[in-house]
Design a protein around this motif. Structure first.
Motif, mmCIF file in Angstrom:
data_model
loop_
_atom_site.group_PDB
_atom_site.id
_atom_site.type_symbol
_atom_site.label_atom_id
_atom_site.label_comp_id
_atom_site.label_asym_id
_atom_site.label_seq_id
_atom_site.Cartn_x
_atom_site.Cartn_y
_atom_site.Cartn_z
ATOM 1 N N ALA A 32 19.101 19.186 30.888
ATOM 2 C CA ALA A 32 18.835 19.941 29.655
ATOM 3 C C ALA A 32 19.870 19.621 28.582
ATOM 4 O O ALA A 32 19.536 19.495 27.397
ATOM 5 N N ILE A 33 21.131 19.476 28.989
ATOM 6 C CA ILE A 33 22.189 19.167 28.022
ATOM 7 C C ILE A 33 22.013 17.758 27.471
ATOM 8 O O ILE A 33 22.184 17.517 26.271
ATOM 9 N N ILE A 34 21.642 16.832 28.335
ATOM 10 C CA ILE A 34 21.401 15.451 27.893
ATOM 11 C C ILE A 34 20.315 15.427 26.822
ATOM 12 O O ILE A 34 20.461 14.791 25.778
ATOM 13 N N ASP A 35 19.225 16.144 27.073
ATOM 14 C CA ASP A 35 18.119 16.172 26.110
ATOM 15 C C ASP A 35 18.532 16.844 24.800
ATOM 16 O O ASP A 35 18.184 16.380 23.714
ATOM 17 N N ASP A 36 19.271 17.958 24.910
ATOM 18 C CA ASP A 36 19.695 18.676 23.703
ATOM 19 C C ASP A 36 20.633 17.820 22.858
ATOM 20 O O ASP A 36 20.498 17.745 21.635
ATOM 21 N N TYR A 37 21.584 17.175 23.501
ATOM 22 C CA TYR A 37 22.517 16.320 22.768
ATOM 23 C C TYR A 37 21.803 15.113 22.161
ATOM 24 O O TYR A 37 22.089 14.701 21.037
ATOM 25 N N ALA A 38 20.863 14.530 22.926
ATOM 26 C CA ALA A 38 20.131 13.364 22.434
ATOM 27 C C ALA A 38 19.328 13.702 21.186
ATOM 28 O O ALA A 38 19.132 12.851 20.313
ATOM 29 N N SER A 39 18.885 14.952 21.094
ATOM 30 C CA SER A 39 18.054 15.362 19.960
ATOM 31 C C SER A 39 18.843 15.463 18.654
ATOM 32 O O SER A 39 18.258 15.488 17.580
ATOM 33 N N VAL A 40 20.179 15.509 18.756
ATOM 34 C CA VAL A 40 20.981 15.664 17.532
ATOM 35 C C VAL A 40 21.983 14.537 17.307
ATOM 36 O O VAL A 40 22.231 14.138 16.171
ATOM 37 N N CYS A 41 22.573 14.020 18.384
ATOM 38 C CA CYS A 41 23.670 13.052 18.226
ATOM 39 C C CYS A 41 23.219 11.745 17.585
ATOM 40 O O CYS A 41 23.935 11.173 16.762
#
Length: 247
Positions: free
Chosen positions: A163-172
């Motif tokens: 979930a963190i990987i996806d959340d970070y990928a969506s913004v970084c």
């Protein structure tokens, strides 16, 4: 992104089987081919899932023997689930002090390596690799083993939690130019040997990230509301009733 989500789904399923006792600690997982058939995915997807499980310290790959479930791999039900917001807040608190401590002990050689990461990001577009290296160098510059361990653990959470990987990928990936600006501000504070400015610059970096995460979450929630409303609009529209009118 689709293949990434697919193998993380397999990771979750295998972890659930470990937690349930079907794959007990010390036992060998079924062969790659069997797992691929069991979960109806390709063998490369299974390989990616096994790598992720190794990172999470759930399994051990023994060359020529197979993949074994590690002792202690069963999930503690009381273990807290960390989300992207909690992780980012923790990183801000820890790495703010890391930057302040590093400002008084960082060497010219470490500053040169930090500058190289800025070049990696600006000229070669290697944002993700440069980002991790940047924070790792600063942690090392503290000369404090506990600080280094904390930063590495937080990065491990960032890279091993789906979930963190996806959340970070969506913004970084969208804000790499802002990341570069923030890293440059941190670098300049460290070069000036100013602990206060280094702490503030690091806090600013994570503050922007956590606000961007909130914006992305809000946008996703609004999109879900629109989707559900569109479904209802189609269901209850007069034109839909007329089209299916029984004569």
């Amino acid at each position: 992104m689709k293949s990434r989500r697919m193998f993380w789904g397999i990771v979750d399923k295998i972890e659930a089987l470990i937690d349930s006792g079907e794959f007990a600690p010390g036992s060998r997982l079924p062969a790659e081919r069997e797992l691929a058939e069991k979960f109806n995915v390709s063998r490369p997807t299974i390989r990616e899932a096994i790598i992720a499980l190794e990172v999470r310290e759930k399994v051990e790959v023994k060359t020529g023997s197979g993949v074994y479930v590690l002792e202690g791999a069963v999930k503690n039900n009381k273990e807290a689930v960390v989300n992207a917001f909690e992780l980012t807040q923790a990183r801000a608190l820890v790495e703010g002090e890391v930057a302040a401590l590093a400002a008084v002990s960082i060497t010219d050689e470490e500053l040169a390596r930090l500058h190289d990461t800025l070049v990696m990001m600006k000229e070669r577009g290697e944002t993700e690799e440069a980002d991790r290296l940047f924070h790792s160098i600063i942690a090392g510059a503290t000369r404090n083993g506990a600080m280094i361990l904390l930063v590495n653990k937080l990065w491990s959470l960032r890279e091993s939690t789906a979930a963190i990987i996806d959340d970070y990928a969506s913004v970084c990936s969208k804000d790499s130019h802002l990341t570069l600006q923030e890293h440059t501000a941190i670098y300049n504070a460290l070069k000036a040997k100013d602990p206060s400015k280094a702490r503030v610059a690091m806090h600013n970096h994570f503050n922007r990230l956590i606000n961007t995460l909130f914006d992305a979450t809000e946008a996703s929630a609004l999109e879900e509301v629109r989707r559900k409303n569109n479904e209802k609009r189609g269901l209850y529209s007069i034109s839909n009733l007329v089209k299916h009118k029984v004569v």
